[in-house]
Design an enzyme around this catalytic site. Sequence first.
Site, short mmCIF file in Angstrom:
data_model
loop_
_atom_site.label_atom_id
_atom_site.label_comp_id
_atom_site.label_asym_id
_atom_site.label_seq_id
_atom_site.Cartn_x
_atom_site.Cartn_y
_atom_site.Cartn_z
N CYS A 151 41.68 51.13 23.36
CA CYS A 151 42.69 51.75 24.24
C CYS A 151 43.67 52.65 23.50
CB CYS A 151 43.43 50.67 25.00
SG CYS A 151 42.30 49.58 25.86
N HIS A 301 49.25 53.93 28.13
CA HIS A 301 47.92 53.42 28.45
C HIS A 301 48.05 52.54 29.69
CE1 HIS A 301 44.25 51.29 28.42
NE2 HIS A 301 44.74 50.18 27.88
N ASN A 331 42.14 49.48 34.05
CA ASN A 331 42.26 49.83 32.63
C ASN A 331 40.96 50.50 32.19
OD1 ASN A 331 42.20 49.81 29.85
ND2 ASN A 331 43.06 47.76 29.64
N1 ACO Z 1 42.76 35.29 40.10
C1 ACO Z 1 43.41 34.16 40.41
N2 ACO Z 1 43.94 33.32 39.49
C2 ACO Z 1 43.78 33.69 38.20
C3 ACO Z 1 43.09 34.83 37.80
C4 ACO Z 1 42.57 35.65 38.81
N3 ACO Z 1 41.89 36.79 38.55
N4 ACO Z 1 43.11 34.93 36.46
C5 ACO Z 1 43.78 33.86 36.00
N5 ACO Z 1 44.18 33.10 37.06
C6 ACO Z 1 44.93 31.87 37.03
C7 ACO Z 1 44.79 31.14 35.74
O1 ACO Z 1 43.66 30.30 35.74
C8 ACO Z 1 46.08 30.35 35.69
O2 ACO Z 1 45.95 29.24 36.52
P1 ACO Z 1 46.62 27.83 36.12
O3 ACO Z 1 48.11 28.12 36.10
O4 ACO Z 1 46.20 26.93 37.23
O5 ACO Z 1 46.08 27.50 34.78
C9 ACO Z 1 47.09 31.29 36.34
O6 ACO Z 1 46.31 32.19 37.15
C10 ACO Z 1 47.90 32.08 35.35
O7 ACO Z 1 47.01 32.68 34.41
P2 ACO Z 1 47.50 33.53 33.21
O8 ACO Z 1 46.35 33.91 32.33
O9 ACO Z 1 48.66 32.82 32.58
O10 ACO Z 1 48.05 34.84 33.99
P3 ACO Z 1 48.96 35.99 33.45
O11 ACO Z 1 50.17 36.09 34.24
O12 ACO Z 1 49.07 35.98 31.94
O13 ACO Z 1 48.08 37.27 33.82
C11 ACO Z 1 46.65 38.92 32.83
C12 ACO Z 1 46.79 37.46 33.23
C13 ACO Z 1 46.73 39.76 34.08
C14 ACO Z 1 45.27 39.10 32.19
C15 ACO Z 1 47.78 39.31 31.86
O14 ACO Z 1 47.91 38.34 30.85
C16 ACO Z 1 47.56 40.66 31.22
O15 ACO Z 1 47.47 41.67 31.89
N6 ACO Z 1 47.53 40.71 29.88
C17 ACO Z 1 47.29 41.98 29.17
C18 ACO Z 1 45.83 42.20 29.08
C19 ACO Z 1 45.46 43.59 28.70
O16 ACO Z 1 46.16 44.55 29.00
N7 ACO Z 1 44.30 43.72 28.08
C20 ACO Z 1 43.72 44.96 27.77
C21 ACO Z 1 44.25 45.56 26.53
S1 ACO Z 1 43.58 47.13 26.29
C22 ACO Z 1 42.12 47.11 25.35
O17 ACO Z 1 42.17 47.38 24.19
C23 ACO Z 1 40.80 46.78 25.92
#
Ligand code: ACO
Length: 375
Positions: A151, A301, A331
Amino acid sequence: MAMPNASVLFTPLISNKFICYSSLQSSNHHSSPMPRFVSNGCKLVGCGSAVPKLQISNDDLAKIVDTNDEWISSRTGIRNRRVLSGNENLTTLAVEAARKALEMAKVDPDDIDLILMCTSTPDDLFGNGPKIQKELGINKSVLAYDITAACSGFILGLISAASHIRGSGFRNVLVIGADAISRFVDWTDRGSCILFGDGAGAVLVQACNPEEDGLFSFDLHSDGDGIRHLNATLKESEAGNAFDPNGSLLDFPPRRSAYSCIQMNGKEVFRFAIRKVPQSIESALSKAGLSVSSIDWLLLHQANERIIDGVANRLEVASEKVIKNLENYGNTSAASIPMALDEGVRSGKIKKGQTIASAGFGAGLTWGSAIFRWS
Ligand code: ACO
């Protein structure tokens, strides 16, 4: 050496700010610092983008993993993404984006002298750049190669283009950011599959007089320790002992390699982005001698709306100045910045002469910023 009157000269790559020695005159050049290299400026003169036809909504994803539109859109800002299908591939997208950028720049493909293909998901492991050169119908000898930095790829490509123009005399450099992350997504992992989409964006960076220079500064970093938070590594070899009990070699010829799907610790990546991106933009702005209030647009990004808003808040950039289009595309890795730039320019939002602070961040970990002027 006699200096031209009232000129603006640049030294490339002495530091990551392009140093400008202005108004050097032959009468006073002894008191002025002597530039190590007299080079061209560079400016962004065209952009384009392309996405696959197939659109996948949050509701579509809810049919294959346990999720829903409300969770995805409130946690990420994403509602739709595009995914390669049928005869489409990364090259077709990249070429379409490149053609649009060339058309806007009014530059003939044969006038390109360098193509930088920023991608982590090439159609060919040995590099996608030369294929794009062929598909654009460029017959003369040019250089085309790939830059792999997920990214952050487009920002690295932009800085590389500027360095080639300033340091090596290239005139027209096509920088393409394109990724087909769908190829490496684990479509059973609801924590990551909701984030990504495929796409391509391109920018034509052109040599110009130093006075017109439009790339003001940059700031680039990597941290290999962070690879544990985000990666798509080679699958571990399933081979056992290299030799059988009789001493015969078992592991030759080697097995065909394959890559694993994206492994991501979302929370760690989120924290990393919120912490490092504002620092990087502040550093680039300071090298350019600019303040946050002097930028017209913040173009990050497009990873997650909460990351974009968090960075904007830390920098105290008003929401009207923040470019976002991830609602429709998710993304798209190296493509996201040039795609959002293209949308902003073609919609009339981003105008000629405006200053943009842009930052990429992601796998590696890598991150970096560039401060540039549009056109
Ligand atoms: N739908 C419903 N529930 C979900 C989902 C989903 N798609 N995904 C996770 N959950 C649940 C989890 O199981 C968890 O449940 P629990 O509380 O019962 O255990 C709860 O939702 C919270 O999960 P988290 O992983 O803590 O959610 P978070 O608020 O951190 O959001 C996310 C996750 C959206 C992935 C976030 O962490 C994020 O965007 N991080 C950045 C990731 C990113 O940008 N990556 C790309 C980088 S660029 C590159 O180089 C490729």
